[in-house]
Scaffold this motif. Structure first.
Motif, short mmCIF file in Angstrom:
data_model
loop_
_atom_site.label_atom_id
_atom_site.label_comp_id
_atom_site.label_asym_id
_atom_site.label_seq_id
_atom_site.Cartn_x
_atom_site.Cartn_y
_atom_site.Cartn_z
N LEU A 5 0.81 -1.23 0.00
CA LEU A 5 0.00 0.00 0.00
C LEU A 5 0.84 1.27 0.00
CD1 LEU A 5 -2.62 -1.13 2.67
CD2 LEU A 5 -2.98 -1.03 0.20
N VAL A 6 1.98 1.24 0.68
CA VAL A 6 2.83 2.45 0.79
C VAL A 6 4.29 2.06 0.62
CG1 VAL A 6 1.24 3.64 2.38
CG2 VAL A 6 3.11 2.25 3.30
N LYS A 7 5.14 3.09 0.42
CA LYS A 7 6.58 2.84 0.35
C LYS A 7 7.12 2.53 1.75
CE LYS A 7 10.88 5.12 -0.98
NZ LYS A 7 11.55 5.80 0.12
N VAL A 8 7.87 1.45 1.85
CA VAL A 8 8.51 1.08 3.12
C VAL A 8 10.01 1.28 2.95
CG1 VAL A 8 9.03 -0.87 4.64
CG2 VAL A 8 6.69 -0.52 3.84
N ASP A 9 10.63 2.00 3.87
CA ASP A 9 12.06 2.29 3.75
C ASP A 9 12.94 1.17 4.30
OD1 ASP A 9 11.97 5.18 2.74
OD2 ASP A 9 10.61 5.22 4.45
N TYR A 10 12.55 0.63 5.45
CA TYR A 10 13.33 -0.47 6.04
C TYR A 10 12.39 -1.54 6.56
CZ TYR A 10 16.97 3.10 6.11
OH TYR A 10 17.84 4.08 5.75
N GLU A 11 12.91 -2.77 6.61
CA GLU A 11 12.12 -3.87 7.17
C GLU A 11 12.89 -4.53 8.32
OE1 GLU A 11 11.12 -6.53 3.93
OE2 GLU A 11 9.26 -5.40 3.57
N VAL A 12 12.16 -4.88 9.36
CA VAL A 12 12.73 -5.66 10.47
C VAL A 12 11.98 -6.98 10.46
CG1 VAL A 12 13.20 -5.79 12.93
CG2 VAL A 12 13.14 -3.55 11.80
N PRO A 13 12.55 -8.04 9.86
CA PRO A 13 11.81 -9.30 9.77
C PRO A 13 11.76 -10.03 11.11
CG PRO A 13 14.01 -9.57 8.88
CD PRO A 13 13.89 -8.13 9.29
N GLY A 14 11.05 -11.16 11.12
CA GLY A 14 11.00 -12.00 12.32
C GLY A 14 9.62 -12.00 12.93
N CYS A 15 9.34 -13.07 13.64
CA CYS A 15 8.03 -13.25 14.28
C CYS A 15 8.24 -13.76 15.69
CB CYS A 15 7.20 -14.22 13.45
SG CYS A 15 5.57 -14.57 14.12
N PRO A 16 8.38 -12.90 16.70
CA PRO A 16 8.36 -11.44 16.59
C PRO A 16 9.65 -10.89 15.97
CG PRO A 16 8.85 -12.07 18.84
CD PRO A 16 8.59 -13.34 18.09
N MET A 17 9.74 -9.57 15.91
CA MET A 17 10.87 -8.92 15.22
C MET A 17 12.23 -9.39 15.73
SD MET A 17 11.20 -5.15 16.91
CE MET A 17 11.57 -4.90 18.68
N ASP A 18 13.19 -9.38 14.81
CA ASP A 18 14.58 -9.69 15.17
C ASP A 18 15.16 -8.45 15.88
OD1 ASP A 18 17.41 -9.77 15.05
OD2 ASP A 18 17.31 -11.24 13.43
N GLU A 19 15.42 -8.61 17.19
CA GLU A 19 15.88 -7.45 17.99
C GLU A 19 17.16 -6.84 17.45
OE1 GLU A 19 16.24 -8.09 22.26
OE2 GLU A 19 14.75 -9.66 22.08
N LYS A 20 18.07 -7.72 16.98
CA LYS A 20 19.36 -7.23 16.48
C LYS A 20 19.13 -6.32 15.27
CE LYS A 20 23.81 -9.10 15.02
NZ LYS A 20 23.69 -9.02 13.58
N VAL A 21 18.27 -6.76 14.35
CA VAL A 21 17.99 -5.95 13.15
C VAL A 21 17.29 -4.65 13.55
CG1 VAL A 21 16.80 -5.88 10.93
CG2 VAL A 21 17.88 -8.00 11.69
N PHE A 22 16.37 -4.76 14.52
CA PHE A 22 15.67 -3.54 14.97
C PHE A 22 16.69 -2.51 15.49
CE2 PHE A 22 14.01 -1.04 18.52
CZ PHE A 22 13.04 -0.32 17.84
N LEU A 23 17.62 -2.97 16.31
CA LEU A 23 18.61 -2.05 16.88
C LEU A 23 19.50 -1.46 15.78
CD1 LEU A 23 19.52 -4.00 20.14
CD2 LEU A 23 18.22 -1.86 19.97
N GLU A 24 19.82 -2.27 14.77
CA GLU A 24 20.62 -1.76 13.65
C GLU A 24 19.87 -0.68 12.87
OE1 GLU A 24 23.00 -5.98 12.89
OE2 GLU A 24 21.54 -5.28 11.41
N VAL A 25 18.58 -0.94 12.61
CA VAL A 25 17.77 0.04 11.86
C VAL A 25 17.62 1.32 12.67
CG1 VAL A 25 15.44 0.52 10.99
CG2 VAL A 25 16.52 -1.67 10.49
N LEU A 26 17.40 1.17 13.97
CA LEU A 26 17.25 2.37 14.81
C LEU A 26 18.54 3.18 14.79
CD1 LEU A 26 15.52 4.01 16.81
CD2 LEU A 26 16.42 2.56 18.64
N GLN A 27 19.67 2.47 14.87
CA GLN A 27 20.96 3.15 14.85
C GLN A 27 21.16 3.90 13.53
OE1 GLN A 27 22.73 3.23 17.74
NE2 GLN A 27 23.80 4.83 16.59
N LYS A 28 20.77 3.24 12.44
CA LYS A 28 20.86 3.85 11.12
C LYS A 28 20.01 5.13 11.08
CE LYS A 28 20.56 0.73 7.88
NZ LYS A 28 20.16 -0.08 6.72
N CYS A 29 18.85 5.08 11.67
CA CYS A 29 17.96 6.25 11.68
C CYS A 29 18.57 7.38 12.52
CB CYS A 29 16.58 5.89 12.23
SG CYS A 29 15.67 4.80 11.10
#
Ligand code: SF4
Length: 158
Positions: free
Chosen positions: A128-152
């Motif tokens: 539906l919309v443009k997504v800039d980053y994805e944090v996969p996982g069910c639930p989310m992969d914490e390591k990737v989340f922290l990396e994306v947050l750091q990037k932001c």
């Protein structure tokens, strides 16, 4: 006081386990993030919500309702970056299970679908919309989340 990252944490159709993980991460990061993040929207932490001038919207869950599609489109308009958090937001599944129901089961839920403004199919954010980053996982992969947050933090000079 230094610049803060203006963040929204928003949840659509899902079980909200990535939200739970996020709260658990606060055990380790609360004091650091308190200095660096201004939560414009985060129902877990505050009642007041400001849906405007958002740097990064972290969005959990898939889109199942027409009303939620409109909310998502608005959120995209007022956010510089959108991050899909968890498998439901990234791929639709497992929240989108009803897309794969057999005809008999679809018939059984038809009344609910029509009555409560559900979309024909449950969809991931990127359909539906443009997504800039994805944090996969069910639930989310914490390591990737922290990396994306750091990037932001880096991208917005925080
Ligand atoms: S990705 Fe998994 S943990 Fe996250 S909301 Fe969906 S079902 Fe729940």
């Amino acid at each position: 006081m230094g610049k803060k990252l203006k963040v929204a944490w928003v949840t659509f159709a899902c079980c909200e386990d990535s939200s739970i993980l996020f709260v658990e991460l606060l055990n380790d990061h609360f004091f650091e993030w308190n200095e660096k993040i201004e939560f414009r929207v985060c129902r877990m932490l505050k009642k007041a919500a400001l849906f405007e001038d958002i740097d990064v919207a972290f969005i959990e869950g898939a889109i199942a309702l027409k009303e939620d599609e409109e909310k998502l489109r608005h959120l995209r308009e007022v956010s510089k970056k959108v991050v899909a958090v968890g498998s439901c937001a990234c791929t639709g599944m497992p929240s989108a299970q009803r897309n794969y129901f057999d005809e008999k089961t679809k018939g059984e839920i038809e009344m609910v679908i029509n009555r409560f403004g559900h979309m024909e199919k449950v969809v991931p954010l990127k359909s539906l919309v443009k997504v800039d980053y994805e944090v996969p996982g069910c639930p989310m992969d914490e390591k990737v989340f922290l990396e994306v947050l750091q990037k932001c933090f880096s991208e917005f000079g925080v």
